[in-house]
Design a protein around this motif. Sequence first.
Motif, PDB file in Angstrom:
ATOM      1  N   GLY A 260       0.838  -1.209   0.000  1.00  0.00           N
ATOM      2  CA  GLY A 260       0.000   0.000   0.000  1.00  0.00           C
ATOM      3  C   GLY A 260       0.862   1.245   0.000  1.00  0.00           C
ATOM      4  O   GLY A 260       2.064   1.186   0.252  1.00  0.00           O
ATOM      5  N   GLN A 261       0.228   2.386  -0.248  1.00  0.00           N
ATOM      6  CA  GLN A 261       0.985   3.643  -0.292  1.00  0.00           C
ATOM      7  C   GLN A 261       1.493   3.985   1.114  1.00  0.00           C
ATOM      8  O   GLN A 261       1.031   3.407   2.113  1.00  0.00           O
ATOM      9  N   THR A 262       2.408   4.908   1.184  1.00  0.00           N
ATOM     10  CA  THR A 262       2.932   5.305   2.491  1.00  0.00           C
ATOM     11  C   THR A 262       1.793   5.833   3.388  1.00  0.00           C
ATOM     12  O   THR A 262       0.875   6.506   2.909  1.00  0.00           O
TER      13      THR A 262
ATOM     14  N   LEU B 262      13.183   7.175  -2.133  1.00  0.00           N
ATOM     15  CA  LEU B 262      11.903   7.207  -2.824  1.00  0.00           C
ATOM     16  C   LEU B 262      12.011   6.555  -4.215  1.00  0.00           C
ATOM     17  O   LEU B 262      11.154   5.776  -4.615  1.00  0.00           O
ATOM     18  N   LYS B 263      13.128   6.861  -4.881  1.00  0.00           N
ATOM     19  CA  LYS B 263      13.329   6.295  -6.220  1.00  0.00           C
ATOM     20  C   LYS B 263      13.420   4.773  -6.143  1.00  0.00           C
ATOM     21  O   LYS B 263      12.770   4.057  -6.894  1.00  0.00           O
ATOM     22  N   SER B 264      14.223   4.277  -5.184  1.00  0.00           N
ATOM     23  CA  SER B 264      14.395   2.818  -5.179  1.00  0.00           C
ATOM     24  C   SER B 264      13.143   2.113  -4.640  1.00  0.00           C
ATOM     25  O   SER B 264      12.834   1.007  -5.084  1.00  0.00           O
ATOM     26  N   ILE B 265      12.414   2.755  -3.722  1.00  0.00           N
ATOM     27  CA  ILE B 265      11.151   2.138  -3.265  1.00  0.00           C
ATOM     28  C   ILE B 265      10.185   2.053  -4.448  1.00  0.00           C
ATOM     29  O   ILE B 265       9.622   0.998  -4.749  1.00  0.00           O
ATOM     30  N   ASN B 266      10.024   3.185  -5.157  1.00  0.00           N
ATOM     31  CA  ASN B 266       9.065   3.198  -6.261  1.00  0.00           C
ATOM     32  C   ASN B 266       9.463   2.233  -7.375  1.00  0.00           C
ATOM     33  O   ASN B 266       8.626   1.543  -7.946  1.00  0.00           O
TER      34      ASN B 266
ATOM     35  N   THR C 166       8.445  -2.949 -10.141  1.00  0.00           N
ATOM     36  CA  THR C 166       8.807  -4.310 -10.563  1.00  0.00           C
ATOM     37  C   THR C 166       7.830  -5.323  -9.967  1.00  0.00           C
ATOM     38  O   THR C 166       7.375  -6.242 -10.656  1.00  0.00           O
ATOM     39  N   LEU C 167       7.501  -5.111  -8.676  1.00  0.00           N
ATOM     40  CA  LEU C 167       6.536  -6.025  -8.045  1.00  0.00           C
ATOM     41  C   LEU C 167       5.217  -5.996  -8.820  1.00  0.00           C
ATOM     42  O   LEU C 167       4.607  -7.034  -9.089  1.00  0.00           O
ATOM     43  N   GLY C 168       4.800  -4.789  -9.205  1.00  0.00           N
ATOM     44  CA  GLY C 168       3.575  -4.638  -9.988  1.00  0.00           C
ATOM     45  C   GLY C 168       3.663  -5.409 -11.298  1.00  0.00           C
ATOM     46  O   GLY C 168       2.727  -6.105 -11.695  1.00  0.00           O
ATOM     47  N   LYS C 169       4.842  -5.317 -11.983  1.00  0.00           N
ATOM     48  CA  LYS C 169       5.014  -6.014 -13.275  1.00  0.00           C
ATOM     49  C   LYS C 169       4.960  -7.523 -13.084  1.00  0.00           C
ATOM     50  O   LYS C 169       4.359  -8.250 -13.876  1.00  0.00           O
ATOM     51  N   VAL C 170       5.621  -7.972 -12.001  1.00  0.00           N
ATOM     52  CA  VAL C 170       5.626  -9.414 -11.722  1.00  0.00           C
ATOM     53  C   VAL C 170       4.197  -9.910 -11.520  1.00  0.00           C
ATOM     54  O   VAL C 170       3.773 -10.912 -12.114  1.00  0.00           O
ATOM     55  N   ILE C 171       3.442  -9.161 -10.715  1.00  0.00           N
ATOM     56  CA  ILE C 171       2.052  -9.557 -10.434  1.00  0.00           C
ATOM     57  C   ILE C 171       1.227  -9.527 -11.721  1.00  0.00           C
ATOM     58  O   ILE C 171       0.451 -10.433 -12.011  1.00  0.00           O
ATOM     59  N   GLN C 172       1.450  -8.489 -12.522  1.00  0.00           N
ATOM     60  CA  GLN C 172       0.676  -8.364 -13.757  1.00  0.00           C
ATOM     61  C   GLN C 172       0.968  -9.542 -14.706  1.00  0.00           C
ATOM     62  O   GLN C 172       0.044 -10.184 -15.206  1.00  0.00           O
TER      63      GLN C 172
ATOM     64  N   ASP D 175       6.694  -6.703   5.332  1.00  0.00           N
ATOM     65  CA  ASP D 175       6.102  -5.356   5.392  1.00  0.00           C
ATOM     66  C   ASP D 175       6.813  -4.517   4.327  1.00  0.00           C
ATOM     67  O   ASP D 175       7.986  -4.179   4.482  1.00  0.00           O
ATOM     68  N   LEU D 176       6.098  -4.233   3.250  1.00  0.00           N
ATOM     69  CA  LEU D 176       6.744  -3.489   2.161  1.00  0.00           C
ATOM     70  C   LEU D 176       6.828  -2.005   2.502  1.00  0.00           C
ATOM     71  O   LEU D 176       6.006  -1.494   3.277  1.00  0.00           O
ATOM     72  N   ALA D 177       7.808  -1.336   1.928  1.00  0.00           N
ATOM     73  CA  ALA D 177       7.854   0.127   2.061  1.00  0.00           C
ATOM     74  C   ALA D 177       6.737   0.684   1.180  1.00  0.00           C
ATOM     75  O   ALA D 177       6.331   0.056   0.200  1.00  0.00           O
ATOM     76  N   GLY D 178       6.246   1.864   1.529  1.00  0.00           N
ATOM     77  CA  GLY D 178       5.116   2.402   0.773  1.00  0.00           C
ATOM     78  C   GLY D 178       5.549   3.346  -0.327  1.00  0.00           C
ATOM     79  O   GLY D 178       6.541   4.062  -0.192  1.00  0.00           O
ATOM     80  N   SER D 179       4.799   3.343  -1.416  1.00  0.00           N
ATOM     81  CA  SER D 179       5.117   4.271  -2.506  1.00  0.00           C
ATOM     82  C   SER D 179       4.763   5.682  -2.050  1.00  0.00           C
ATOM     83  O   SER D 179       3.886   5.892  -1.215  1.00  0.00           O
TER      84      SER D 179
END
Length: 597
Positions: free
Chosen positions: A93-95, A278-282, A287-293, A257-261
């Motif tokens: 989830g977002q920060t 922020l850059k590396s979290i996002n 990438t996580l989003g791409k993997v899930i997609q 517990d993921l860091a939040g965007s």
Amino acid sequence: MQQSKLNKSCLQQQSIKVYVRVRPLLKKELGQECIIKTDQQKYVVIEQSTHILKQEYDQVFDEQVSQAEIFKYISPTIHKALQGYNTTIMAYGQTGSGKTHTMFGSDWEYSLNISLGHQSTFIDDLQTDQNHAGMIPRTIYTLFNNLQQGYYVYCSFLQIYNEKIYDLLQDNKVPQALQIHESKTEGIYVEQLTEYAVNNLYDCLTLMKRGEKNRMIRQTTMNLKSSRSHTIFQLLIETSKADQGGQLLRSKINLCDLAGSEKINKQDSMSNAHLNELKSINQSLTTLGKVIQNLSQNNKNINKLPIPYRESKITRLLQDSLGGNTLTNIFVNVAPNIYNIDETANSLKFAQRARNITQIVQANSINATDQELVNKLLKEIDYLKQLLNMKRKGLNSNDMHFKLMKIQEENERLRQANLSVNEVEKLMQENRKMREELQKLQSQSHENSESSHLMKHGSEEGLSQSEMDKQYNTYQQTKLSNNGLLIVSNPNMQKTEVTVRYKDRGNKMQTKLGYVEASDQVLQREKRLMSERKRVIERLELLEQLQFKNSLNSSLPLNGKISRSSKKNSYNLLNRTVEEERTSLPKLKIVERRLIQ
Ligand SMILES: Nc1ncnc2c1ncn2[C@@H]1O[C@H](COP(=O)(O)OP(=O)(O)OP(=O)(O)O)[C@@H](O)[C@H]1O
């Protein structure tokens, strides 16, 4: 020897379970418009001009639902882990959306009624508390409450910060970045990550708190204490006794517990460090989003898309949780207010995709006599022995070479032999014992280094024993009431913990925790060591005479007898102190008898 293989119980198809959790408005947000509605605890509804949706999830929790209620949905997977299934619970989830609150809880041990009789109160509170403790402490509690005899638990805790992996359970002043590896027996693992052998719930919770303290946090616009790293708290469960079919159970629980965007705030001037984070979290979340997609599309399509697990550390470490043999539960945390609507819509999109992923899961077990497992255990034992040896030497003047030499010989013998299930079980127990001893030594050596520094300050201040005792009592109470988890222990009764006062360079009075060693105890210990040393030297000299008499110049079989190399090494050891004479001396006696016959 049999071929290495993970034994397969019956395969089951299982979708990733996705729970959406809506947090309440925070104090600073009171009065803002809430745009998320929930329906029958299954649907999320948003009816805004820019976003109109009604989506179904495995469960939807509104702001009223307590942590205890939510854990009821997770608890069955923890029981499955005890049957050998790998399990992952993660928060996305977002920060500021409530991930850390969901996984760890919000300062829960401080808010609970923890008094000086803290242990029972703490556990009782964890049991009855509705809203503080998060999924991780509840998982630990459930795991240890249901652990049967013969099950071992190991715990590790890592963070990924700026795409580098760090061990959260090592208090290194200069943290060392760790590397990911893959092996047939281990799957994907982090090299040199400490795995603590934990025996009970208290130890495990203490480790969780220790790691949490080491995590990177920063104040952001959305969150006063924003986590700037992804964390994985891992519990490894193993059986030490093989079942009738010679199988050992092995499973993992990953609590992530993921860091939040976070959006770049153009009004706020952000530091470079903050921008890099922020850059590396996002990037990693993209990438996580791409993997899930891609995984969710692959479920529907015949033409399979590549899965970019290797493009970020978090997806690589969670590879098995996302597209492999794991029962995976994802919490998607969202904020309720209109201000966050775009991020909420993105998170819900992620949640929808994750729900489409199905995995083939099976309980894991390993053949106890599997050559790879045996080799791994032997290698680990060698390594642990060397570490133990170094630690022991660093701690006091006792020398463990003699013992080590004996064990190495025994190891060599085992390496050449085909091992029975019983022997492998013994190895596993030996491994466990050594890890526990190493942990004890590690915490003692930490205390020792602190002790010498503080002793100096104590004596500079010229505090009397009774003054120190008085301060110790005050300290003890403060520590217990502040923490509620850590027990101030005094394992060898040779030290007394005190708070010492001293003046710093600016001539200001400071206090620090320290230790005093009672002088008569030190003397007694030294005396005991001297007599042990004498006895061992006498034994070795006698042995040499006997060997000479028998003209024993060739190597003897190792089992219960002594080899030429042992003899040579024994002589190198004559001037060293041997600590564990109780184990080594009976062996020497047997050798003497055989030689005389
Ligand atoms: N369900 C909830 N009930 C009460 N308070 C909550 C809840 N969820 C979150 N909060 C509060 O909201 C604030 C932000 O939550 P939290 O730190 O868990 O967010 P996060 O998603 O982990 O943020 P970040 O990614 O920045 O670390 C905290 O003060 C927390 O106590």
